[in-house]
Design an enzyme around this catalytic site. Structure first.
Site: not given
Lengths: 762, 762
Positions: A468, A327
């Site tokens: 994911e 991130d």
């Protein structure tokens, strides 16, 4: 002007969670949740100190929630006045994001008809990182006596605690203090509090984890009572002797006084905004949301240290173990590199300081080089567990492949170092550790390659990409492109350093014994498989076999759920066997490599992937916004921009994955809001010393002004529907050019370039 | 002598399922479940014809259950006499496994006190594959009138049906018939029945799917009534015009008569047993169990055709879609190769006839060559679905990787061809298609290899080995060894054929365009990674990272279950993250490559893996038995031998995986029983023209006699605790040697070799 956020609604438990995130104040060193003064652990009060982690027993290692020095409880006629449980006449909570000052005002309606109003004004000092200050006023509609408890509450909210033990309290008037030690490493933490008020009776109440003052105050309608509190925090990481350090700071603060401290604090924030405030004409909502996003980034950015970075949930709590994810590098760094390069540098240097942890992880999995942690804490060892989600049906921990298989993390970090350098021109970062990080990441990725004789190419097998929901896939386009980029950076960097700093360059290669791997990378780089657009559809397959998966609509997929919180990925998740993806993957890659394909190809991919994306991660919307802008879908761009920019304003994000609580702030989305505005709407991009500006403003945006820093220069860019203006603060290097409307222009030294966007007839 | 199985217990639904399997009679063409004559689909009657499959709508493709020609229902005083629901005085059901004749005798106690006894004797003719015969007698303790319905019941049990439609009935006295067509391909099936009885009134009852005769019979204690039934079956696959074929056979059978047909049938079985019966002295239980295992193999072996093979549940129903798995090649073929080479040849030729299906599957997954079906039916296309188990918690189909990832299937088939050749010496199988199969399998496996530069070796990634609880692993030892063996066979075969049949060998290589792949295999073969014993423990890792998995005990793992039927593998199965395995994997490999490692290494692996093996597959016990025998753990060998040999005798096997019914017979376990007795207890192994005999008899076994065929020779081997005798029926080639006690002996031509096992003092 859009600088203040106010909430006046009634507060229940859910709202207090939300507001705790929304009204967070912080200074990079500490984050203080936007809870009310009378709140305790039940309402999730938290004071998170950056970089301090602890592991209690076999539970997850996570940030330590420090004792709460901001605690004040007013008791009237034996009853504590509490915003969640007492009858209220009025309540408001607000945040001045220009100065990062939080205020609350609550009028409690007592049984006897007395209206007691408490107001507070507080800030986490931007000028003194260890300091938190508050002014607290009590008014009453009728004359009355009140009891007030205030002090330090060490009985804190924990997800995987308790983290503190061995509490000790002390009073050294006017300072009270609480110390304790973390469980795992025995780090001493100290919180001190110094309070000032008009005087009167006082007593101290001490229990195992608390120390409070008890004040008895008389209030009349004409004479409110004001309490000023100075709270200081130190840990054994910051100071050899945290308690005296905290006590000294507390005392000094009280001597300086609230007003002067506030003034200094505000000045810091004014200066920050001067450097980075973006002005959007014609859209107050967007203006506020964007500023709010930047406010949050500025509140948690470690300006003070290059040993910490920004966790995925900022300093809002212990969620995701306080881990630093990709991130930071991919979604927050662009803001910092363009606005506060010195903070960007700190964030990157954190990766250098945790390189040994990445080396350990690589060895653990049988690789060489540096395999960075999926969830990185202070040591760089991976805090991510192999069982990171809990199954809602069986309540069993579910095996996930975040930790093992997201090899792109190392490539993401290399991408970030290189971008930082491209934007700032600061090549010293390579010599200070960046080159070592890049070489070690390249080495890791080299050691993870397989050669397919069948296809005469190198492949990257068994990975998890950004999406994911599809774990353990082969040749994830994002990963393969990023790894190719890593090799490219590695080779370019080694050439650059050899040319510019030959001695140090050679010494580093030797120290790392990197010569042979460098040669291997040279050999292999061109033969790494790069998933390319399907010849017929021009859609890029997210991974091998992606198009063969069930092509179900998102709506239908969600209807198949048996439980609203069931995890869609993992071993048996509903999405895993379908084309439904969690978040931008190919679309993120197309942003990161924005010159790789023609606009038509990019558009085809956006059109294909957008309906198949759950937007189940707060990292996703910004990519869809930027690419939508690039392909001229301005309405969509605006929608996704607002989605990413308002995530912590509305608090409407996912709070659970499986049975796991994931609430908190979303700094990556905050960074994504800045990217969507600057790279998306304003259409800025920087490459090869040319600043390209291709505006895609929503119709109702009249004008946007963006200050940015590029190559050490401060530029002020104004974009409207018919004009682009670039104003340079100082002299620019001659090779610095601006491309607007496919035409390249130099900027007059110290002057202003203005280019009309109105198509000229020839 | 141990030749008869009898059950006299009361029959409930569960028992009738079990007995249906246990008392199955068959002749390779058809299998008839051991149900009672009055049973219907509720009691899972089935007549499964080898090689006839159908797909109804979107359901799983599976064998067609043919109309039941064996139906007889006696009605007394308006009430049908039914073994499950009527009061019984006595009941017994038995199977003479020497002659494959099923008998039942049931005395029903009517409300009026009349005891009505029905007995039946029936067989599925070994002499005439399309024929099933029965003699059915009704006795009564008091004079009475009875109604009997008998005929053909087309309303059958189906797992994924119905498979038949367009039923037509006809009467062409004395033959009645029922025809129908399969749904998918419209294959016509015809069942005819001809009945003979003492005469009397008769009527025909015809409904949509049935045709019955209604007889009214008078029975007195002195005069029982006997009905003889001849049932014939043909399908459009067997005959261009099935109905006349079936009718002719039925009529002819009735003319020949029951006794003569039975005699022929029994003679066939006598001959079979003469060739293969193993006599175990001192253990009636083991004797019976082993014979019972061989009985089942002989009942379902396709002696008549090389276009079909043996499904995993034989001909006992539709479970596992009637699919042919690796079970046949690895667990059944040794029996046939050593006892009935012509049947072994049929089984292998089935793989050649389905080679195109395997080629299609390879292409489907982006490979070249032949990737055989995990569940193979008539075309060789894979009947295995991607969702092969249903989750007990969500009732959703669960993604499994049986179909995609068990690449070892192609290597297993190569292993089988080569073993057949080694045992029989029949090299014509290579020219008849075997070489093409082997080359195409090698080509497939070549196209699935990856080269790791890091380790300078070829690896096999992302596969599922025999232990299906661990899907998608890297470098499964079993798979890697088998692939290395495939390459070895491929190279040896091509050299052999070039030397022996140069023209045809060259033509084949050219036809298959195999020259380049052959060269690649030569180059690569020596560089394929072969997982080897851990240097410290000498345990071979089942796959990369196996030892890092949680080392929980099987008991504890099973205690973690929330549902007794929950699947331990798949995406979220309890075993997947632990070292608990479903079935022999490394241990199977150690049997297949029994000279690869020293006995100490083999023992260390057995000791390690045995407690970690659930024995959750019926394929597992035989490997543990054989290796236990080899390492001298005779008690364990006996335990595992009895487990595999009694599986269909006790019926105590798993009936469900998830919510999926998996009941039926277990021919692989039956084959495993033979292997455990011959290769394990008697210690026979054949390699390089030397027959090694290393007996490991249980203490209570006095002597075992095994007839086997090797290289076209019939040998009779007798093993006791102190002596090994090998008797050859004819002249043996001079290079044929026997190794006993590490000493090599020739066999005198036409004579007997006897070697004492008693250690001589020197």
């Amino acid at each position: 002007m859009a600088w203040t956020i106010t909430e006046t609604s009634q507060i229940d438990a859910k709202a207090s969670d939300r507001l705790g995130n929304k009204f967070l104040t912080g200074n990079g060193y500490m984050g203080y949740r936007g809870t009310l003064e009378e709140y305790t652990k039940e309402q999730r009060t938290a004071t998170i100190v950056s970089g301090l982690y602890d592991k209690a027993g076999d539970l997850w290692r996570e940030p330590v929630n420090m004792p709460n020095g901001g605690y004040i409880q007013v008791v009237y006629q034996g009853k504590p006045l509490h915003a969640q449980t007492s009858p209220l006449e009025r309540h408001s909570q607000s945040l001045d994001i220009r100065h990062a000052v939080h205020e609350r005002s609550t009028t409690f309606l007592a049984e006897d008809g007395n209206a007691i109003t408490v107001t507070s004004k507080r800030f986490t000092s931007a000028a003194a990182q260890h300091l938190f200050c508050m002014q607290f006023t009590i008014e009453a509609s009728r004359e009355c006596d009140l009891v007030v408890h205030l002090g330090i509450d060490g009985d804190v909210w924990d997800l995987n605690g308790p983290h503190l033990a061995g509490f000790k309290t002390s009073v050294e008037a006017p300072v009270i203090s609480l110390t304790a030690r973390t469980q795992e490493k025995g780090v001493l933490v100290a919180v001190c509090e110094c309070a000032a008020w008009a005087g009167g009776e006082t007593a101290y109440i001490q229990s195992e984890k608390n120390i409070f003052r008890e004040l008895k105050l008389a209030v009349t309608p004409a004479h409110p009572q004001t309490i000023t509190k100075y709270v200081s925090l130190y840990t054994g990481i910051d100071a050899p002797d945290p308690l005296p350090a905290a006590r000294d700071l507390c005392r000094a603060a009280a001597q300086t006084g609230f007003e002067q401290l506030l003034e200094k604090h505000c000045a810091c924030w004014e200066q920050r905004w001067q450097g980075c405030d973006i002005q959007i004409g014609g859209d107050e909502d967007a203006q506020l949301a964007l500023r709010f996003s930047m406010y949050h980034l500025l509140s948690i950015a470690p300006a003070h240290s290059d040993r910490v970075s920004i966790p995925a949930r900022g300093l809002s709590g212990q969620v995701y173990k306080g881990g630093i994810f990709w991130d930071t590098e991919i979604f927050m760094l662009p803001f910092f590199s363009h606005e506060f390069p010195e903070i960007a540098r700190n964030l990157l240097m954190y990766r250098f300081h945790t390189l040994d942890g990445a080396r350990r992880k690589a060895r653990e999995y049988g690789f060489r080089g540096a395999y960075y942690a999926w969830e990185s804490q202070d040591t760089g060892d991976d805090a991510c567990t192999l069982f990171n989600v809990v199954d809602v049906f069986t309540h069993r921990p579910m095996r996930t492949y975040f930790r093992d298989k997201q090899v792109h993390i190392s490539a993401d970090i290399v991408y970030a170092f290189w971008s930082y350098y491209a934007i700032t021109g600061d090549d010293t970062i390579f010599l200070d550790g960046g080159a070592e990080v890049i070489y070690e990441c390249a080495r890791f990725l080299l050691s993870d390659l397989y050669y397919s004789r069948e296809h005469d190419r190198y492949e990257i097998l068994d990975v998890t990409g950004p999406d994911e929901y599809h774990e353990r896939v082969h040749n994830n386009a994002y990963t393969n492109w990023m790894v190719a980029h890593t090799f490219d950076v590695c080779l370019r960097l080694s050439e650059y350093l050899q040319g510019r700093y030959p001695t140090r360059a050679g010494a580093l290669i030797e120290k790392l014994d990197f010569q042979q791997d460098l040669r291997a990378i040279q050999e292999i780089a061109g033969h790494l498989y790069q998933p390319a657009p399907d010849p017929l559809t021009t859609v890029i397959p997210q991974f091998d076999g992606y198009f063969k998966l069930e092509d179900v609509s998102l709506k239908e997929l969600l209807q198949r759920r048996l439980d609203p919180y069931e995890y869609l990925g993992g071993g048996s998740g509903l999405a895993t066997t379908t084309q439904i993806i969690k978040q931008a993957d190919v679309i993120l890659a197309l942003y990161l490599f924005n010159q790789k394909y023609a606009r038509e190809v990019v558009a085809a991919n956006w059109e294909y992937y957008e309906p198949r994306t759950e937007q189940g991660s707060s990292l996703s919307a910004c990519s869809y916004a930027m690419i939508a802008a690039q392909i001229g879908k301005i309405d969509w761009a605006y929608k996704f921009f607002m989605a990413t920019a308002t995530i912590d304003l509305t608090g409407d994000s996912k709070q659970f994955v499986g049975t796991l609580y994931i609430g908190g702030t979303h700094p990556a989305a905050n960074g994504g809001a800045w990217m969507a505005a600057v790279f998306g709407m304003c259409g800025l991009s920087w490459s090869d010393h040319i600043l390209t500006i291709e505006p895609h403003l929503p119709a109702h945006w009249t004008e946007v002004t963006v200050p940015i820093r590029l190559q050490g220069q401060c530029l002020r860019i104004t974009v409207s529907h018919d004009k682009v203006t670039v104003q340079a603060a100082g002299a620019l290097p001659s090779e610095f050019l601006v491309r607007v409307n496919h035409q390249i222009h130099p900027i007059p030294p110290g002057g202003t370039l203005a280019v009309s966007l109105v198509k000229q007839e020839h």
